[in-house]
Enzyme design. Structure first.
Site, PDB file in Angstrom:
ATOM      1  N   TYR A  95     -10.085   0.033   5.673  1.00  0.00           N
ATOM      2  CA  TYR A  95      -9.210   1.271   5.508  1.00  0.00           C
ATOM      3  C   TYR A  95     -10.414   2.388   4.863  1.00  0.00           C
ATOM      4  CZ  TYR A  95      -5.358  -0.923   7.114  1.00  0.00           C
ATOM      5  OH  TYR A  95      -4.317  -1.592   7.901  1.00  0.00           O
TER       6      TYR A  95
ATOM      7  N   HIS B 197      -7.053   0.307  -2.843  1.00  0.00           N
ATOM      8  CA  HIS B 197      -7.035  -0.424  -1.611  1.00  0.00           C
ATOM      9  C   HIS B 197      -8.587  -0.095  -1.060  1.00  0.00           C
ATOM     10  CE1 HIS B 197      -6.402  -2.558   1.871  1.00  0.00           C
ATOM     11  NE2 HIS B 197      -5.182  -2.031   2.173  1.00  0.00           N
TER      12      HIS B 197
ATOM     13  N   HIS C 284      -9.954  -4.373   4.136  1.00  0.00           N
ATOM     14  CA  HIS C 284      -9.453  -4.312   5.394  1.00  0.00           C
ATOM     15  C   HIS C 284      -9.865  -3.330   6.279  1.00  0.00           C
ATOM     16  CE1 HIS C 284      -6.280  -6.707   2.966  1.00  0.00           C
ATOM     17  NE2 HIS C 284      -7.366  -7.297   2.793  1.00  0.00           N
TER      18      HIS C 284
ATOM     19  N   GLY D 212       0.957  -1.302  -0.181  1.00  0.00           N
ATOM     20  CA  GLY D 212      -0.123   0.006  -0.023  1.00  0.00           C
ATOM     21  C   GLY D 212       0.791   1.153  -0.127  1.00  0.00           C
TER      22      GLY D 212
HETATM   23  C1  LIG Z   1       3.229  -8.236   6.166  1.00  0.00           C
HETATM   24  C2  LIG Z   1       2.075  -8.094   5.604  1.00  0.00           C
HETATM   25  C3  LIG Z   1       1.609  -6.686   5.096  1.00  0.00           C
HETATM   26  C4  LIG Z   1       0.395  -6.511   4.373  1.00  0.00           C
HETATM   27  N1  LIG Z   1       0.160  -5.471   3.817  1.00  0.00           N
HETATM   28  C5  LIG Z   1      -1.129  -5.230   3.333  1.00  0.00           C
HETATM   29  C6  LIG Z   1      -1.444  -3.996   2.195  1.00  0.00           C
HETATM   30  O1  LIG Z   1      -0.366  -3.138   2.420  1.00  0.00           O
HETATM   31  N2  LIG Z   1      -2.252  -4.133   1.769  1.00  0.00           N
HETATM   32  C7  LIG Z   1      -3.215  -4.896   1.600  1.00  0.00           C
HETATM   33  O2  LIG Z   1      -4.153  -4.980   0.723  1.00  0.00           O
HETATM   34  N3  LIG Z   1      -3.063  -6.303   2.088  1.00  0.00           N
HETATM   35  C8  LIG Z   1      -1.943  -6.456   2.920  1.00  0.00           C
HETATM   36  N4  LIG Z   1      -1.397  -7.466   3.414  1.00  0.00           N
HETATM   37  C9  LIG Z   1      -2.442  -8.745   3.192  1.00  0.00           C
HETATM   38  C10 LIG Z   1      -1.844  -9.519   2.075  1.00  0.00           C
HETATM   39  O3  LIG Z   1      -1.827  -8.848   0.736  1.00  0.00           O
HETATM   40  C11 LIG Z   1      -2.538 -10.830   1.806  1.00  0.00           C
HETATM   41  O4  LIG Z   1      -3.995 -10.627   1.590  1.00  0.00           O
HETATM   42  C12 LIG Z   1      -2.474 -11.676   3.369  1.00  0.00           C
HETATM   43  O5  LIG Z   1      -1.175 -12.077   3.638  1.00  0.00           O
HETATM   44  C13 LIG Z   1      -2.995 -12.942   2.672  1.00  0.00           C
HETATM   45  O6  LIG Z   1      -2.427 -13.790   1.774  1.00  0.00           O
HETATM   46  P1  LIG Z   1      -1.064 -14.848   2.367  1.00  0.00           P
HETATM   47  O7  LIG Z   1      -2.003 -15.883   3.180  1.00  0.00           O
HETATM   48  O8  LIG Z   1      -0.629 -15.522   1.125  1.00  0.00           O
HETATM   49  O9  LIG Z   1      -0.132 -14.292   3.122  1.00  0.00           O
HETATM   50  C14 LIG Z   1      -0.311  -7.735   4.111  1.00  0.00           C
HETATM   51  C15 LIG Z   1      -0.223  -9.250   4.808  1.00  0.00           C
HETATM   52  C16 LIG Z   1       1.161  -9.160   5.119  1.00  0.00           C
HETATM   53  C17 LIG Z   1       1.503 -10.551   5.788  1.00  0.00           C
END
Ligand SMILES: Cc1cc2nc3c(=O)[nH]c(=O)nc-3n(C[C@H](O)[C@H](O)[C@H](O)COP(=O)(O)O)c2cc1C
Length: 396
Positions: free
Chosen positions: A205, A200, A203, A89
């Protein structure tokens, strides 16, 4: 047939003979490669394969400027076969958009120059990339950087936990300013060489605060039923669409869950979901990114479809799924400092084969392992790594 699992995948072919039937491991590898390596179009963009890097906030951009380390972090993953990178983001040019001076910003000369180099390096490595444009709304605490005096603003001045009094409801001028900031950021993305944008809207926001009844108590045209709650975001999408070329992809990420409320829901039924997605599609969204924690869970009773599956069915647009791909254990545990073992890809590939969704976003597995896509595309399942929470502390 089990695709992943280090011990099983490590077994050699039973016969070793060139004319023999392929082993289960070889068939699994061929199936994964076949399904995931197909190109797919999002508006004017052709993504070379189905693997997307999920947006992940990393906080390695002091002053909001992505530097050399951020460039190589993304380029490394593109070089190893990720088809589409959605960046972490990145704040749009509105003073209340963020809460950290280490999260990259998508405005300002130095910041955009840094981002232009990121896009250039990802392209040189054979990948495609979109920035995830972000405004945190009422998640902000006044006093936090990068603009300490900026107030928290949101649809009704209500935080995700229902608390009031720490921010304010957006005025007409605020609505216009935020719409303008997103449109400007999208225009900048096209100008400096990105392949599209992701908005975005997930979540909890700002955009999600409008969509969700828990934070949107407005009594004007922007609050009320699901269609009214979607109005602000639809206007913002239309402004973004107008600020870029017609073929430039606009992706919209949304979720049922909120960052401190995993049981929250925007829509209880497919009809309620359609009331939200249809106006966004009409306003110019080219693809939806349906954020779930576990992609294999059905979204509504009476069907096996997950949220991305319903999104594709209801809108007819390309849909990206996400949530524990390649891992056994969801990412909320990662925020609590926990790791996760490697998980099977079978269910994912079954759904992809049925065209339930079009693309697959991968978060932690790619954070852990820059080579995850190359390993999966070439059937090296035995080499896949478990997620170790320590990976979140470095940018490699
Ligand atoms: C360290 C971290 C930072 C994240 N930052 C964002 C973000 O900036 N924007 C967003 O939409 N989701 C964010 N997420 C969610 C991820 O995009 C993703 O949807 C989530 O980790 C599930 O996928 P995974 O199970 O493959 O990790 C973040 C997740 C993690 C682990």
């Amino acid at each position: 047939m089990t695709v992943t699992g280090p011990t099983e995948a490590a077994e050699p072919s039973a016969t070793g003979s060139a004319t023999a039937e392929p082993s289960a491991v070889e068939s699994a590898a061929a199936r994964a490669a076949g399904l995931l390596s197909r190109p797919v179009a999002i508006n004017g963009l052709t993504v070379p394969n189905r693997i997307v890097m999920a947006p992940m906030t990393r906080m390695f951009s002091p002053g909001g400027v992505p530097g050399e380390d951020v460039r190589s972090y993304y380029a490394r993953r593109a070089a190893a076969g990720v088809g589409l990178i959605v960046t972490e983001g990145t704040y749009v040019g509105h003073e209340s958009a963020g809460q950290s001076d280490r999260v990259p910003r998508f405005h300002g000369e130095e910041q955009l120059a840094g981002w232009a180099k990121v896009a250039e390096d990802v392209h040189a490595a054979g990948g495609t990339i979109v920035p995830q444009l972000w405004h945190i709304g009422m998640v902000r605490k006044q006093g936090d950087p990068p603009f300490a005096d900026a107030p928290a603003i949101g649809p009704s001045g209500i935080r995700l936990n229902g608390a009031e009094g720490t921010g304010r409801a957006m005025t007409r001028a605020d609505l216009d300013a935020v719409i303008g900031a997103f449109a400007e950021a999208a225009a900048a993305a096209e100008r400096i060489g990105f392949d599209g944008v992701e908005l975005h809207g997930a979540h909890g926001y700002l955009l999600d605060q409008f969509l969700w009844a828990g934070t949107n108590r407005r009594t004007d045209a922007y609050g009320g039923d699901p269609v009214a709650r979607t109005r602000f975001t639809a206007e913002l999408v239309a402004a973004v669409r107008a600020a870029v070329s017609p073929a430039f992809p606009v992706i919209f990420r949304y979720s049922q869950w909120k960052s401190d409320n995993y049981d929250a829901r925007l829509a209880e039924t497919p009809q309620e979901l359609e009331a939200i997605l249809a106006p966004l599609a009409a306003a110019g969204v080219d693809a939806f990114h349906a954020s779930t924690r576990r992609y294999w869970l059905p979204e509504f009773d009476g069907s096996d479809l997950n949220l991305a599956g319903w999104t594709r069915k209801l809108t007819g647009l390309p849909a990206i799924t996400v949530g524990s791909v390649g891992l056994d254990g969801d990412f909320i545990r990662a925020f609590a400092g926990e790791g996760a073992p490697v998980g099977s890809l079978d269910n994912l590939l079954d759904r992809l084969e049925r065209d339930e969704f079009d693309l697959v976003a991968v978060g932690r597995a790619l954070l852990q392992d820059p080579d995850w896509a190359a390993k999966v595309l070439t059937g090296r399942f035995a080499d896949l790594l478990p997620y170790d929470a320590a990976a979140a502390r470095t940018l490699t």
